[in-house]
Design a protein around this motif. Sequence first.
Motif, mmCIF file in Angstrom:
data_model
loop_
_atom_site.group_PDB
_atom_site.id
_atom_site.type_symbol
_atom_site.label_atom_id
_atom_site.label_comp_id
_atom_site.label_asym_id
_atom_site.label_seq_id
_atom_site.Cartn_x
_atom_site.Cartn_y
_atom_site.Cartn_z
ATOM 1 N N GLU A 32 -23.479 64.434 -28.469
ATOM 2 C CA GLU A 32 -24.715 63.881 -29.008
ATOM 3 C C GLU A 32 -24.356 62.534 -29.618
ATOM 4 O O GLU A 32 -23.332 62.395 -30.289
ATOM 5 C CB GLU A 32 -25.316 64.796 -30.075
ATOM 6 C CG GLU A 32 -26.659 64.303 -30.554
ATOM 7 C CD GLU A 32 -27.390 65.305 -31.440
ATOM 8 O OE1 GLU A 32 -27.975 64.850 -32.438
ATOM 9 O OE2 GLU A 32 -27.367 66.503 -31.138
ATOM 10 N N CYS A 33 -25.202 61.563 -29.361
ATOM 11 C CA CYS A 33 -24.934 60.198 -29.816
ATOM 12 C C CYS A 33 -26.055 59.742 -30.738
ATOM 13 O O CYS A 33 -27.225 59.892 -30.406
ATOM 14 C CB CYS A 33 -24.840 59.276 -28.589
ATOM 15 S SG CYS A 33 -24.438 57.571 -28.968
ATOM 16 N N ARG A 34 -25.664 59.197 -31.866
ATOM 17 C CA ARG A 34 -26.668 58.610 -32.755
ATOM 18 C C ARG A 34 -27.273 57.379 -32.082
ATOM 19 O O ARG A 34 -26.804 56.933 -31.050
ATOM 20 C CB ARG A 34 -26.035 58.256 -34.097
ATOM 21 C CG ARG A 34 -25.654 59.509 -34.895
ATOM 22 C CD ARG A 34 -24.902 59.174 -36.161
ATOM 23 N NE ARG A 34 -23.541 58.757 -35.770
ATOM 24 C CZ ARG A 34 -22.872 57.773 -36.341
ATOM 25 N NH1 ARG A 34 -23.378 57.095 -37.332
ATOM 26 N NH2 ARG A 34 -21.669 57.459 -35.927
ATOM 27 N N ASP A 35 -28.301 56.838 -32.673
ATOM 28 C CA ASP A 35 -29.044 55.740 -32.064
ATOM 29 C C ASP A 35 -28.326 54.403 -32.230
ATOM 30 O O ASP A 35 -28.685 53.580 -33.056
ATOM 31 C CB ASP A 35 -30.455 55.687 -32.652
ATOM 32 C CG ASP A 35 -31.366 54.771 -31.868
ATOM 33 O OD1 ASP A 35 -30.988 54.355 -30.755
ATOM 34 O OD2 ASP A 35 -32.456 54.460 -32.372
ATOM 35 N N ASP A 58 -31.396 58.842 -22.824
ATOM 36 C CA ASP A 58 -31.971 58.100 -23.949
ATOM 37 C C ASP A 58 -33.427 58.530 -24.122
ATOM 38 O O ASP A 58 -33.690 59.579 -24.708
ATOM 39 C CB ASP A 58 -31.827 56.607 -23.630
ATOM 40 C CG ASP A 58 -32.075 55.690 -24.805
ATOM 41 O OD1 ASP A 58 -32.655 56.124 -25.803
ATOM 42 O OD2 ASP A 58 -31.709 54.504 -24.707
ATOM 43 N N LYS A 89 -28.936 61.134 -26.519
ATOM 44 C CA LYS A 89 -29.516 60.495 -27.709
ATOM 45 C C LYS A 89 -30.883 61.108 -27.984
ATOM 46 O O LYS A 89 -31.906 60.508 -27.677
ATOM 47 C CB LYS A 89 -29.714 59.000 -27.457
ATOM 48 C CG LYS A 89 -28.584 58.114 -27.776
ATOM 49 C CD LYS A 89 -29.102 56.666 -27.746
ATOM 50 C CE LYS A 89 -27.983 55.686 -27.664
ATOM 51 N NZ LYS A 89 -28.500 54.312 -27.590
#
Length: 187
Positions: free
Chosen positions: A155-158, A106, A134
Motif C-alpha cells: 500500500e502506498c501513501r499519496d 491509483d 494507492k
Amino acid sequence: MSLHSHIEQVLFPEDQIAERVSQLASEITNDFKDESQPPVLVGVATGACLFLADLIRRIDLLVSVDFVRADSYGSGTISNGAPRISLDLKLDVKAKHVIVVEDIVDTGSTLSCLIAHMESKGASSVSVCTLLDKPARRKVETKLVGQGKFYRGFECRDHFVVGYGMDFAEMYRNLPYIGILKPEIYN
C-alpha cells in the motif's frame, strides 16, 4: 546531477521489493496450481515491465504472457481519468484465467477499463496483481471477474513515486527501488 539525487525518499528498497515479488509469485502459484489452463499474465505497458519480468520468473507454473497498453497519464503526474487502450493483446484470452499485472493502482479508472476489456474478450476470470496500491486516490472501485483475486504488493501513501518501472515523463523507470520524486522535478 545524479539520477538518485532527484529522489526525496526511498519508500521501498530493492531487497524489500524482491522479497514481496517472491511472496506474490508464491500466492499466484498456490492459487492457480490446480487449474487445468495456465493463467495468462497481462502486463500493463510500460510501467509494469520490471515487475512482470521479476514476477513471472518466480511463478512455478506454466504461464502465458502478453502486454496491453492503456494510457491515462500522458506526461503529467495525475491521471486524466479517461483511459484508452492503445495496444491490445495478441493472445486470445477467451475462457482463460487472466491476471492483469499493474505497477500501481491509483484512481482505479485504468484498471476498471482493463478488467472490462478482458471480460469483453471472454476471460473466465480476471485477477489483478499490482505492485503498489494507492487506495487514498481511488475514484473507481474495481470489480473482478469470476473467481478473480486482488494481489497487492504494497500500500502506498499519496506520493508521486517513480522507479522499478514507474516513470515521470518516461524517465526514472531504471531506478532499482521505488522512491518519491522531488516536487521541484515535476512542478
